[in-house]
Design a protein around this motif. Structure first.
Motif, PDB file in Angstrom:
ATOM      1  N   GLN A   1       0.817  -1.204   0.000  1.00 28.37           N
ATOM      2  CA  GLN A   1       0.000   0.000   0.000  1.00 28.37           C
ATOM      3  C   GLN A   1       0.857   1.262   0.000  1.00 28.37           C
ATOM      4  O   GLN A   1       0.450   2.296  -0.555  1.00 28.37           O
ATOM      5  N   SER A   2       2.032   1.199   0.597  1.00 20.94           N
ATOM      6  CA  SER A   2       2.940   2.344   0.538  1.00 20.94           C
ATOM      7  C   SER A   2       3.382   2.598  -0.899  1.00 20.94           C
ATOM      8  O   SER A   2       3.390   3.742  -1.366  1.00 20.94           O
ATOM      9  N   TYR A   3       3.771   1.519  -1.585  1.00 26.16           N
ATOM     10  CA  TYR A   3       4.113   1.666  -3.003  1.00 26.16           C
ATOM     11  C   TYR A   3       2.920   2.207  -3.784  1.00 26.16           C
ATOM     12  O   TYR A   3       3.066   3.099  -4.628  1.00 26.16           O
ATOM     13  N   ARG A   4       1.748   1.641  -3.480  1.00 25.99           N
ATOM     14  CA  ARG A   4       0.546   2.074  -4.203  1.00 25.99           C
ATOM     15  C   ARG A   4       0.336   3.574  -4.075  1.00 25.99           C
ATOM     16  O   ARG A   4       0.128   4.265  -5.077  1.00 25.99           O
ATOM     17  N   PHE A   5       0.396   4.070  -2.863  1.00 24.26           N
ATOM     18  CA  PHE A   5       0.031   5.464  -2.673  1.00 24.26           C
ATOM     19  C   PHE A   5       1.166   6.428  -3.008  1.00 24.26           C
ATOM     20  O   PHE A   5       0.902   7.576  -3.355  1.00 24.26           O
ATOM     21  N   VAL A   6       2.409   5.973  -2.925  1.00 19.29           N
ATOM     22  CA  VAL A   6       3.491   6.808  -3.456  1.00 19.29           C
ATOM     23  C   VAL A   6       3.296   7.005  -4.951  1.00 19.29           C
ATOM     24  O   VAL A   6       3.341   8.136  -5.467  1.00 19.29           O
ATOM     25  N   PHE A   7       3.050   5.905  -5.659  1.00 21.08           N
ATOM     26  CA  PHE A   7       2.840   6.024  -7.105  1.00 21.08           C
ATOM     27  C   PHE A   7       1.510   6.711  -7.416  1.00 21.08           C
ATOM     28  O   PHE A   7       1.388   7.426  -8.405  1.00 21.08           O
ATOM     29  N   GLY A   8       0.500   6.475  -6.555  1.00 25.40           N
ATOM     30  CA  GLY A   8      -0.763   7.175  -6.751  1.00 25.40           C
ATOM     31  C   GLY A   8      -0.593   8.664  -6.610  1.00 25.40           C
ATOM     32  O   GLY A   8      -1.129   9.455  -7.417  1.00 25.40           O
ATOM     33  N   MET A   9       0.165   9.085  -5.604  1.00 24.02           N
ATOM     34  CA  MET A   9       0.392  10.509  -5.413  1.00 24.02           C
ATOM     35  C   MET A   9       1.294  11.101  -6.486  1.00 24.02           C
ATOM     36  O   MET A   9       1.229  12.297  -6.771  1.00 24.02           O
ATOM     37  N   LEU A  10       2.142  10.271  -7.084  1.00 18.80           N
ATOM     38  CA  LEU A  10       2.900  10.752  -8.245  1.00 18.80           C
ATOM     39  C   LEU A  10       1.938  11.115  -9.373  1.00 18.80           C
ATOM     40  O   LEU A  10       2.156  12.087 -10.107  1.00 18.80           O
ATOM     41  N   GLY A  11       0.869  10.308  -9.503  1.00 17.87           N
ATOM     42  CA  GLY A  11      -0.174  10.676 -10.455  1.00 17.87           C
ATOM     43  C   GLY A  11      -0.821  11.989 -10.064  1.00 17.87           C
ATOM     44  O   GLY A  11      -1.102  12.852 -10.916  1.00 17.87           O
ATOM     45  N   GLY A  12      -1.056  12.167  -8.754  1.00 20.36           N
ATOM     46  CA  GLY A  12      -1.598  13.441  -8.287  1.00 20.36           C
ATOM     47  C   GLY A  12      -0.642  14.584  -8.525  1.00 20.36           C
ATOM     48  O   GLY A  12      -1.055  15.704  -8.870  1.00 20.36           O
ATOM     49  N   LEU A  13       0.667  14.337  -8.333  1.00 17.40           N
ATOM     50  CA  LEU A  13       1.671  15.368  -8.594  1.00 17.40           C
ATOM     51  C   LEU A  13       1.655  15.765 -10.062  1.00 17.40           C
ATOM     52  O   LEU A  13       1.779  16.953 -10.405  1.00 17.40           O
ATOM     53  N   LEU A  14       1.508  14.778 -10.923  1.00 14.35           N
ATOM     54  CA  LEU A  14       1.389  15.069 -12.353  1.00 14.35           C
ATOM     55  C   LEU A  14       0.201  15.987 -12.610  1.00 14.35           C
ATOM     56  O   LEU A  14       0.300  16.953 -13.382  1.00 14.35           O
ATOM     57  N   VAL A  15      -0.905  15.705 -11.933  1.00 14.19           N
ATOM     58  CA  VAL A  15      -2.106  16.520 -12.107  1.00 14.19           C
ATOM     59  C   VAL A  15      -1.880  17.941 -11.606  1.00 14.19           C
ATOM     60  O   VAL A  15      -2.195  18.922 -12.293  1.00 14.19           O
ATOM     61  N   THR A  16      -1.356  18.077 -10.386  1.00 16.17           N
ATOM     62  CA  THR A  16      -1.208  19.406  -9.805  1.00 16.17           C
ATOM     63  C   THR A  16      -0.180  20.254 -10.550  1.00 16.17           C
ATOM     64  O   THR A  16      -0.360  21.460 -10.721  1.00 16.17           O
ATOM     65  N   ALA A  17       0.914  19.609 -10.975  1.00 18.51           N
ATOM     66  CA  ALA A  17       1.992  20.367 -11.604  1.00 18.51           C
ATOM     67  C   ALA A  17       1.720  20.683 -13.067  1.00 18.51           C
ATOM     68  O   ALA A  17       2.176  21.711 -13.578  1.00 18.51           O
ATOM     69  N   CYS A  18       0.968  19.822 -13.737  1.00 21.45           N
ATOM     70  CA  CYS A  18       0.858  19.937 -15.194  1.00 21.45           C
ATOM     71  C   CYS A  18      -0.502  20.391 -15.700  1.00 21.45           C
ATOM     72  O   CYS A  18      -0.604  20.864 -16.840  1.00 21.45           O
ATOM     73  N   THR A  19      -1.570  20.256 -14.898  1.00 24.49           N
ATOM     74  CA  THR A  19      -2.903  20.527 -15.436  1.00 24.49           C
ATOM     75  C   THR A  19      -3.043  21.954 -15.949  1.00 24.49           C
ATOM     76  O   THR A  19      -3.375  22.178 -17.126  1.00 24.49           O
ATOM     77  N   LEU A  20      -2.814  22.942 -15.096  1.00 29.91           N
ATOM     78  CA  LEU A  20      -3.013  24.328 -15.532  1.00 29.91           C
ATOM     79  C   LEU A  20      -2.022  24.751 -16.621  1.00 29.91           C
ATOM     80  O   LEU A  20      -2.434  25.404 -17.602  1.00 29.91           O
ATOM     81  N   PRO A  21      -0.732  24.395 -16.524  1.00 27.71           N
ATOM     82  CA  PRO A  21       0.156  24.711 -17.644  1.00 27.71           C
ATOM     83  C   PRO A  21      -0.273  24.054 -18.959  1.00 27.71           C
ATOM     84  O   PRO A  21      -0.195  24.680 -20.028  1.00 27.71           O
ATOM     85  N   LEU A  22      -0.739  22.792 -18.900  1.00 24.61           N
ATOM     86  CA  LEU A  22      -1.189  22.122 -20.116  1.00 24.61           C
ATOM     87  C   LEU A  22      -2.482  22.731 -20.647  1.00 24.61           C
ATOM     88  O   LEU A  22      -2.689  22.816 -21.871  1.00 24.61           O
ATOM     89  N   VAL A  23      -3.366  23.160 -19.733  1.00 24.01           N
ATOM     90  CA  VAL A  23      -4.584  23.840 -20.168  1.00 24.01           C
ATOM     91  C   VAL A  23      -4.221  25.100 -20.965  1.00 24.01           C
ATOM     92  O   VAL A  23      -4.798  25.370 -22.028  1.00 24.01           O
ATOM     93  N   ASN A  24      -3.269  25.846 -20.443  1.00 25.24           N
ATOM     94  CA  ASN A  24      -2.832  27.059 -21.150  1.00 25.24           C
ATOM     95  C   ASN A  24      -2.170  26.719 -22.480  1.00 25.24           C
ATOM     96  O   ASN A  24      -2.376  27.401 -23.502  1.00 25.24           O
ATOM     97  N   PHE A  25      -1.376  25.632 -22.485  1.00 25.68           N
ATOM     98  CA  PHE A  25      -0.668  25.246 -23.706  1.00 25.68           C
ATOM     99  C   PHE A  25      -1.629  24.757 -24.787  1.00 25.68           C
ATOM    100  O   PHE A  25      -1.590  25.219 -25.937  1.00 25.68           O
ATOM    101  N   PHE A  26      -2.506  23.820 -24.420  1.00 28.43           N
ATOM    102  CA  PHE A  26      -3.433  23.259 -25.401  1.00 28.43           C
ATOM    103  C   PHE A  26      -4.541  24.246 -25.771  1.00 28.43           C
ATOM    104  O   PHE A  26      -4.993  24.270 -26.910  1.00 28.43           O
ATOM    105  N   GLY A  27      -4.975  25.027 -24.794  1.00 28.07           N
ATOM    106  CA  GLY A  27      -6.096  25.918 -25.043  1.00 28.07           C
ATOM    107  C   GLY A  27      -5.722  27.201 -25.734  1.00 28.07           C
ATOM    108  O   GLY A  27      -6.515  27.772 -26.499  1.00 28.07           O
ATOM    109  N   ASN A  28      -4.507  27.691 -25.445  1.00 23.10           N
ATOM    110  CA  ASN A  28      -4.051  28.947 -26.055  1.00 23.10           C
ATOM    111  C   ASN A  28      -5.110  30.047 -25.907  1.00 23.10           C
ATOM    112  O   ASN A  28      -5.460  30.738 -26.863  1.00 23.10           O
TER     113      ASN A  28
END
Length: 453
Positions: free
Chosen positions: A144-171
């Protein structure tokens, strides 16, 4: 003992799940109110209404998985079968067709419902899979530790990349930006689910002669008093956690007054989540899972209350406390999910019936009920304090956002600690249950039980 490779493979499944789960928690309310143009009160009611559907689908999905027979096992096949439908539903939920006000509400309700149904269908078997990879309590925490470390890496991807990607794709077109961003993330999620399927194996099996019906399964479930405690705790936990994470964007934008720091704030919180999950296995070696879990909830509550007294100009302290809240709260998460597997064993010991999927699905239902209520409370509270989208807020609205972001989530953690004080499956008790189950099956005690006893 499981290999690190298999633990990583299992963790990748939660990376895929969290790409959607964290997006829903962090951005869906904001997307509906500020991009799609739906009122926050309607959004809150919609989130709660969909949970009524989950009340039926979650336990049915768990029972269905328990009865599944395939060459791939009971739970792994669903990762293969449903990865693509889940990705498509994710994209639909973040698509904004040009509709009337009522049409937007209907579309949002329909696509959000589809997304939650798809999430149920793939995530419940995935969660149950974690309970059948190994019977060793220590290894379960590790998994479960592995699960949630990797799960939170998915969350990190979301938090770090969502708004920049929205700006990039949406222009400049945020609606298009969100749609294409989620499409890209969904493709990644699909690949990760397939890697999880390929890299894991089911080892803990139900009794060969076990014949399940819905009636016998639910009767066995209700006799499991420790399961009931976990359900209530999970509900309070997610209600408070989702209320806080949903309002994080509003807190930074309207209370701290720094919209430019939203991505940095939620990303730092996610880094705290990852660090906390990584430490959980180490903590479980020295402190019983139950005592550790209660203590971590009380620490998280104290941090939330302290955040209430932070001024809007104290940015460093606001960031630091959000990081620490994520660190201590998420340190408890692998412990909770390891206890779910222990609860399955307890139910098997008490009733003679092993219902891994149904136990996990019913607890996941209460997790999703808390997810819905937390999101609904966020919408209702925003509306009640007079929030207006994308304009300067009144002093009343700012204070309401602060109170809802700090004190109310603290109450949730305190309630979790109170409920878990009644939980009785401590480490020695779990090992004794494993020995008793092994003896019933006509074998010797499992190695982890013999060594630790």
């Amino acid at each position: 003992m499981l290999t690190k490779r298999e633990k990583v493979a299992y963790g990748l499944g939660d990376t895929a799940s969290n790409i959607v789960f964290q997006t829903v928690m962090l951005f869906l309310t904001f997307f509906y109110t500020d991009i799609f143009g739906i009122s926050p009160a309607v959004v809150g009611s919609m989130f709660l209404l969909v949970r009524i559907i989950d009340a039926v689908t979650d336990p049915l999905m768990g029972a269905m998985a328990d009865k599944t027979k395939s060459r791939h096992g009971k739970y792994r096949p669903y990762l293969l079968w449903l990865a693509l439908p889940f990705a498509l539903c994710s994209v639909l939920a973040f698509t904004t067709p040009d509709l009337s006000a009522n049409g937007k509400v209907i579309y949002a309700f329909a696509t959000y419902t589809l997304l939650m149904l798809a999430y149920t269908a793939i995530n419940i078997p995935y969660s149950a899979l974690g309970g059948v990879l190994t019977a060793d309590p220590t290894e379960r925490v590790s998994v479960q530790s592995y699960r949630f470390v990797f799960g939170m890496l998915g969350g990190l991807l979301v938090t770090a990349c969502t708004l920049p990607l929205v700006n990039f794709f949406g222009n400049g077109d945020n609606a298009k930006g969100y749609q294409l961003t989620i499409a890209a993330m969904s493709v990644l999620g699909l690949i990760l689910f397939l890697l999880c399927f390929a890299g894991t194996r089911e080892r803990v099996q139900a009794p060969a002669d076990q014949q399940l019906t819905l009636r016998s399964s639910f009767a066995s479930l209700w006799q499991n008093d420790q399961w009931r405690i976990l359900c209530v705790a999970a509900f309070f936990l997610l209600t408070g956690m989702v209320l806080r994470t949903t309002l994080a964007i509003y807190y930074v934008k309207y209370f701290l007054g720094r919209e430019d720091l939203i991505t940095a704030f939620v990303t730092l919180g996610m880094i705290g989540n990852i660090a906390g999950c990584a430490v959980a296995q180490w903590l479980s070696r020295y402190v019983d899972k139950v005592k550790a879990y209660i203590g971590l909830q009380l620490i998280s509550a104290a941090i939330c209350i302290l955040s209430f007294f932070i001024g809007s100009d104290q940015l460093v302290l606001a960031f630091a406390l959000y990081f620490l809240w994520g660190f201590f709260l998420q340190m408890a998460t692998p412990l909770l999910w390891a206890k779910m597997a222990d609860t399955v064993d307890y139910g098997h010991y008490k009733t003679g019936i092993r219902i891994t999927g149904l136990v996990y699905s019913s607890i996941v239902f209460f997790i999703k009920l808390g997810l819905a209520l937390g999101g609904a409370l966020a919408g209702w509270l925003l509306a009640g304090y007079g929030y207006q989208a994308d304009v300067p807020q009144t002093a009343t609205a700012q204070q309401g956002i602060l109170l809802s972001f700090t004190v109310l989530p603290a109450i949730g953690s305190i309630l979790v600690a109170v409920v878990m004080s009644r939980y009785r499956l401590t480490g020695p008790r779990v090992l004794d249950i494993h020995r008793q189950l092994a003896l019933r099956a006509g074998g010797s005690a499992p190695e982890h039980a013999r060594v630790t006893a």
